[in-house]
Design an enzyme around this catalytic site. Structure first.
Site, short mmCIF file in Angstrom:
data_model
loop_
_atom_site.label_atom_id
_atom_site.label_comp_id
_atom_site.label_asym_id
_atom_site.label_seq_id
_atom_site.Cartn_x
_atom_site.Cartn_y
_atom_site.Cartn_z
N GLU A 111 -12.66 74.71 51.07
CA GLU A 111 -11.96 75.99 51.09
C GLU A 111 -10.61 75.74 50.43
O GLU A 111 -9.92 74.77 50.78
CB GLU A 111 -11.77 76.47 52.53
CG GLU A 111 -13.06 76.82 53.24
CD GLU A 111 -13.69 78.10 52.75
OE1 GLU A 111 -12.99 78.89 52.07
OE2 GLU A 111 -14.88 78.32 53.01
N THR A 122 -5.56 67.80 46.08
CA THR A 122 -4.56 68.66 45.46
C THR A 122 -3.16 68.07 45.58
O THR A 122 -2.89 67.30 46.51
CB THR A 122 -4.59 70.04 46.14
OG1 THR A 122 -3.50 70.84 45.68
CG2 THR A 122 -4.46 69.92 47.66
N TYR A 154 -4.05 75.22 54.37
CA TYR A 154 -4.91 74.64 53.33
C TYR A 154 -4.45 73.23 52.97
O TYR A 154 -5.23 72.27 52.98
CB TYR A 154 -4.91 75.51 52.07
CG TYR A 154 -5.38 74.78 50.84
CD1 TYR A 154 -6.66 74.24 50.77
CD2 TYR A 154 -4.54 74.61 49.74
CE1 TYR A 154 -7.09 73.55 49.64
CE2 TYR A 154 -4.96 73.92 48.60
CZ TYR A 154 -6.24 73.39 48.57
OH TYR A 154 -6.65 72.70 47.46
N LYS A 163 -6.38 69.52 53.51
CA LYS A 163 -6.67 68.58 52.43
C LYS A 163 -5.97 67.24 52.66
O LYS A 163 -6.52 66.18 52.36
CB LYS A 163 -6.25 69.17 51.07
CG LYS A 163 -7.12 70.32 50.61
CD LYS A 163 -8.58 69.92 50.41
CE LYS A 163 -8.77 69.00 49.23
NZ LYS A 163 -10.22 68.70 48.99
N ARG A 215 4.78 75.83 38.88
CA ARG A 215 3.55 75.05 39.00
C ARG A 215 3.31 74.29 37.70
O ARG A 215 3.74 74.70 36.63
CB ARG A 215 2.34 75.97 39.29
CG ARG A 215 2.45 76.76 40.60
CD ARG A 215 2.42 75.85 41.80
NE ARG A 215 2.50 76.56 43.06
CZ ARG A 215 3.62 76.71 43.78
NH1 ARG A 215 4.77 76.22 43.33
NH2 ARG A 215 3.59 77.34 44.93
N ARG A 245 4.69 84.95 49.88
CA ARG A 245 3.74 84.28 50.78
C ARG A 245 4.52 83.48 51.82
O ARG A 245 5.48 82.78 51.47
CB ARG A 245 2.85 83.36 49.96
CG ARG A 245 2.02 82.39 50.77
CD ARG A 245 1.45 81.30 49.88
NE ARG A 245 0.41 81.80 48.99
CZ ARG A 245 0.02 81.17 47.88
NH1 ARG A 245 0.60 80.04 47.53
NH2 ARG A 245 -0.94 81.67 47.14
N HIS A 263 5.82 79.59 51.16
CA HIS A 263 5.47 79.42 49.75
C HIS A 263 6.27 78.25 49.16
O HIS A 263 7.50 78.30 49.07
CB HIS A 263 5.78 80.71 48.98
CG HIS A 263 5.12 80.81 47.66
ND1 HIS A 263 5.25 81.92 46.85
CD2 HIS A 263 4.31 79.95 46.98
CE1 HIS A 263 4.55 81.74 45.74
NE2 HIS A 263 3.98 80.55 45.80
#
Length: 346
Positions: A82, A130, A155, A159, A219, A285, A288
């Site tokens: 996910e 990631t 998330y 990970k 990013r 978010r 973030h």
């Protein structure tokens, strides 16, 4: 080689499957076909004698044992996960179950298979992760393989946990693993809930293009086909127990990325220009991360790999792909959560 690729019907996984088959590897694609998976992503290799599909959940140990015994792969490439941060804010449990418990089940199945086979040195378990496990950077610096883990979203935390499990299975049991942590991917077959496809598809529909906060988040963007090439390089040439950071060497602020896409669409759909008029800043978010950036020195110096596709070229190829493949993304529009703002519960 014969590869077992988990999550091979997803965005990055399908790029790996396509690249591996095109290079002559046998591929067993193991995927549970959850909401973000699409077998159309691998349609171009589906009829190849080198390709086999197995529908299974990585949490299902019995299915994993059966598939490993039946196909006897030389390596496992673990991409099933996910991966959408906004969804992890709304429902973190699914991320823990798939990314942590699922990785544990796969590690144990792989260890049992490897042990039964006599612990061959050439076997590999490649865990794909990631850069978000490292947390957030300020305006300077880049993540290296020795950067401390500091995940800020459910998330990223899930990970990070899976990364630690993989490392532990190497140190404790001797399982021959390699790990890689990548920057943000983009390109063809990107599921339409992530930033770049959202921008393209909203612009084409004349809808508002949502940009979180002030769009200052940075990013490092990696074209997905470059990433697939890097992953196969790490798999075949990486040193067991070693991790490799994979970056696109293409940093951009979100707002600048959005504007680049709008200019590409202006050139291709001038009747609707300027598309930038659709940009709308929305509530940020929760949690973030400000900036991610990868230091790719290790993979460049040890394995001789570096990205081949510039951000400008990759975005143009991506926009053109979405314009040419309307049937693919239209079929995904009705899937749960697509086109709806998620991740605001916090």
């Amino acid at each position: 080689m014969k590869l077992l690729v988990t999550g091979g019907a997803g965005f990055i996984g399908s790029a790996v499957v396509r690249a591996a088959v095109q290079r002559g590897h046998e591929v067993v694609n193991l995927d549970a076909l959850t909401y973000a998976a699409c077998l159309d992503n691998v349609a171009e290799v589906a009829d190849s004698p080198l390709y086999v599909f197995e529908r299974a959940d990585i949490r299902d140990r019995e299915a994993l044992d059966r598939i490993l015994a039946a196909h006897a792969p030389d390596a496992v490439m673990h991409l099933a996960a996910e991966s959408h941060v906004d969804r992890s804010i709304d429902g973190p449990g699914t991320f823990v179950e798939t990314n942590v418990a699922g990785t544990f089940a796969l590690l144990e199945a792989a260890r049992a298979y490897w042990t039964r086979a006599g612990r061959p040195e050439e076997f590999r378990f490649h865990h794909i992760s990631t850069d978000e496990v490292f947390g957030s950077l300020g305006p300077d610096g880049r993540f290296s393989e020795s950067s401390p883990y500091a995940p800020n979203s459910p998330y990223a935390a899930s990970k990070a946990a899976s990364d630690h499990l993989v490392r532990a299975w190497h140190e404790t049991y001797g399982l021959p693993v390699v790990l890689s942590n990548c920057s943000n991917n983009y390109g063809p077959f990107h599921f339409p809930e992530k930033l770049i496809p959202v921008v393209i598809l909203n612009a084409l529909a004349g809808r508002e293009i949502p940009v979180y906060g002030s769009g200052e988040n940075v990013r490092d963007w990696l074209f997905v086909e470059d990433h697939a090439d890097a992953l196969l390089t790490v798999l075949t040439r990486g040193r067991p127990g070693r991790s490799y950071n994979i970056g696109g060497e293409a940093e951009a602020r979100n707002i600048d990325l959005v504007r680049m896409i709008c200019r590409l669409l202006d050139a291709r759909r001038p009747e609707a220009a300027p598309h930038e008029r659709l940009v709308t800043f929305v509530a940020d978010r929760p949690g973030h991360d400000l900036r991610y950036a990868i230091d790719p020195s290790r993979i460049r110096e040890e394995l001789g790999w570096r990205p081949q596709v510039t951000l400008e070229e990759g975005l143009a190829r991506t926009v053109d792909w979405y314009l040419a493949n309307r049937a693919w993304w239209e079929a995904l529009q009705a899937r749960d959560g697509v086109g709806r703002r998620l991740g605001t519960v916090a």
